[in-house]
Design a protein around this motif. Structure first.
Motif, PDB file in Angstrom:
ATOM      1  N   VAL A 307      29.034 -19.081  32.585  1.00  0.00           N
ATOM      2  CA  VAL A 307      29.013 -17.619  32.439  1.00  0.00           C
ATOM      3  C   VAL A 307      28.139 -17.281  31.232  1.00  0.00           C
ATOM      4  O   VAL A 307      28.285 -17.901  30.163  1.00  0.00           O
ATOM      5  CB  VAL A 307      30.445 -17.075  32.242  1.00  0.00           C
ATOM      6  N   THR A 374      28.985 -18.611  43.390  1.00  0.00           N
ATOM      7  CA  THR A 374      28.444 -17.316  42.982  1.00  0.00           C
ATOM      8  C   THR A 374      29.556 -16.283  42.902  1.00  0.00           C
ATOM      9  O   THR A 374      29.637 -15.503  41.946  1.00  0.00           O
ATOM     10  CB  THR A 374      27.369 -16.856  43.981  1.00  0.00           C
ATOM     11  N   ALA A 375      30.452 -16.286  43.899  1.00  0.00           N
ATOM     12  CA  ALA A 375      31.573 -15.348  43.882  1.00  0.00           C
ATOM     13  C   ALA A 375      32.530 -15.658  42.731  1.00  0.00           C
ATOM     14  O   ALA A 375      33.060 -14.750  42.081  1.00  0.00           O
ATOM     15  CB  ALA A 375      32.314 -15.396  45.215  1.00  0.00           C
ATOM     16  N   ALA A 377      31.720 -17.021  39.876  1.00  0.00           N
ATOM     17  CA  ALA A 377      31.057 -16.573  38.643  1.00  0.00           C
ATOM     18  C   ALA A 377      31.229 -15.074  38.442  1.00  0.00           C
ATOM     19  O   ALA A 377      31.451 -14.605  37.318  1.00  0.00           O
ATOM     20  CB  ALA A 377      29.591 -16.966  38.671  1.00  0.00           C
ATOM     21  N   ARG A 378      31.138 -14.319  39.537  1.00  0.00           N
ATOM     22  CA  ARG A 378      31.309 -12.866  39.425  1.00  0.00           C
ATOM     23  C   ARG A 378      32.732 -12.531  38.956  1.00  0.00           C
ATOM     24  O   ARG A 378      32.930 -11.645  38.120  1.00  0.00           O
ATOM     25  CB  ARG A 378      31.018 -12.200  40.777  1.00  0.00           C
ATOM     26  N   GLN A 381      32.986 -13.363  35.233  1.00  0.00           N
ATOM     27  CA  GLN A 381      32.242 -12.434  34.380  1.00  0.00           C
ATOM     28  C   GLN A 381      32.948 -11.089  34.293  1.00  0.00           C
ATOM     29  O   GLN A 381      32.908 -10.424  33.262  1.00  0.00           O
ATOM     30  CB  GLN A 381      30.824 -12.258  34.941  1.00  0.00           C
ATOM     31  N   ALA A 382      33.611 -10.706  35.380  1.00  0.00           N
ATOM     32  CA  ALA A 382      34.336  -9.413  35.370  1.00  0.00           C
ATOM     33  C   ALA A 382      35.526  -9.464  34.437  1.00  0.00           C
ATOM     34  O   ALA A 382      35.899  -8.471  33.845  1.00  0.00           O
ATOM     35  CB  ALA A 382      34.766  -9.059  36.785  1.00  0.00           C
TER      36      ALA A 382
END
Length: 382
Positions: A307, A374-375, A377-378, A381-382
């Motif tokens: 991240v 990828t999901a 990581a999102r 990060q959120a």
């Protein structure tokens, strides 16, 4: 010679497609298997003379591509698998049939001259598995599972009873946690770990050892290359340097980090694209994931990603699935994070210890058993 789209429904109805798949294996009637609810566009491009199927890759490094698998590729894979497992047998299909692992169950059945038994992937329950194995009549029985399916079935007495009836259970799609493998094998389940991809007609390294005819090497940067009769002709309508012809055979550059020891045993560390650079130090996510599952109580699944961080460039971030009674969903507070880091400190270097941990109900997936990094990581990060 046109490529014919072939919708493959989930569940027993897929058996109606066996005659078409059998013709494809002659190398004279190429097909593109896809999910029955899709309307795929097939790009134009040069195809090899004995093309059998075009199979979509998992898209782990971007847009999925269509691997050109010839009849020779698929037959070589089926015969080498039968040789390694102890002979041809009857297969149980529990995976989506348009992905390479599920498709290979159907193609191996055709090669063996047996009719597979089918359970739709979403309906693989312990009772369904018991019923399915009762309907298998061949001397040898095989199936392919993803790690999540194996974990759920091992934990149930009925599921465990059914698993023990198989002569071999191929497990792939994602890295299988070592504690799960050890537990299953200690309970009498004959698990075979597999490594491969659409570009190699599916798994071509079983329990760390290449199948007959398959060569494996690591280049100077530590990336694994696979060579032999199972390597695809290339991608449809796409030029790439991932495939090369060398020494009389085709090679594929996998994009996975790993090593090959003096006895030819292969160890995979994860995708090169997934490596995290934290403070100038490289971290292989798979090593952290294995340590988390092995040494952090209640964690049953782990995905580690990088991240962005202003100070470190990237930080090691962990998404975890826990067993019932484990930590609640959500971001783990500082006290809990410190405890997790201390549990892992004897097993990982300091730069590989997670700096953010998120507990999730279930891991986002992008294919049968494969985590969607990828999901993940999102979410982190959120």
């Amino acid at each position: 010679m046109p490529i014919t789209p072939l919708p493959l429904p989930a569940g027993p109805a897929v058996l109606e497609a066996l005659p078409v798949l059998e013709r494809a294996l002659t190398g004279t009637a190429p097909i593109h298997p896809h999910a029955s609810d899709e309307s795929p566009a097939i790009p134009e491009g040069t195809i090899p003379q004995d093309l059998a199927v075009t199979v979509a890759t998992s898209g782990s490094t971007g847009t999925p591509k269509l691997s050109l698998l010839t009849a020779a590729n698929l037959i070589a894979s089926a015969e080498a698998t039968a040789e390694r497992l102890g002979g041809h047998g009857q297969w149980l299909l529990t995976l989506p049939p348009h992905h390479i692992a599920g498709l290979q169950v159907l193609l191996r059945s055709i090669t063996a001259g047996t009719t597979p038994v089918v359970i739709e992937a979403s309906e693989v329950t312990p009772f369904a598995l018991v019923e399915a194995t009762a309907g298998m009549s061949a001397e040898r029985r095989y199936t392919s599972l993803v790690p999540t399916q194996l974990a759920r079935l091992v934990d149930d007495p009925l599921g465990l009873e059914a698993l023990r009836r198989f002569d071999a259970i191929l497990v792939g799609g994602a890295a299988t946690p070592a504690p799960l493998l050890d537990r299953a094998r200690s309970l009498g389940v004959r698990v075979v770990t597999t490594y491969g991809m659409s570009e190699t007609a599916g798994g071509c390294v079983y329990n760390g050892k290449p199948l007959r005819g398959v060569d494996v090497r690591a280049d100077d940067s530590g990336v694994i290359h696979l060579g032999g009769p199972v390597v695809a002709h290339g991608y449809l309508g796409l030029q790439t340097d991932s495939f090369v012809a060398e020494g009389g055979q085709r090679w594929f550059r996998t994009g996975d980090f790993g090593s090959v020891d003096g006895e030819g045993r292969v160890t995979i560390l994860g995708r090169a694209d997934d490596v995290i650079n934290s403070g100038g130090m490289k971290v292989a996510p798979r090593l952290v994931e294995e340590a988390v599952v092995a040494h952090v109580p209640a964690v049953t699944g782990a995905v580690v990603v990088g991240v962005p961080d202003a100070e470190w460039g990237e930080i090691v971030a962990l998404a975890a699935v826990t067993s019932p009674g484990g930590p609640p969903e959500g971001l783990v507070p500082e006290v809990g994070l410190t405890e997790i880091r201390e549990m892992l400190r004897p097993h990982l270097p300091a730069h590989a210890l997670p700096r953010r941990v998120l507990v999730v109900a279930e891991m986002p997936l992008r294919g049968p058993g494969k985590p969607d990094r990828t999901a993940v990581a999102r979410l982190l990060q959120a």
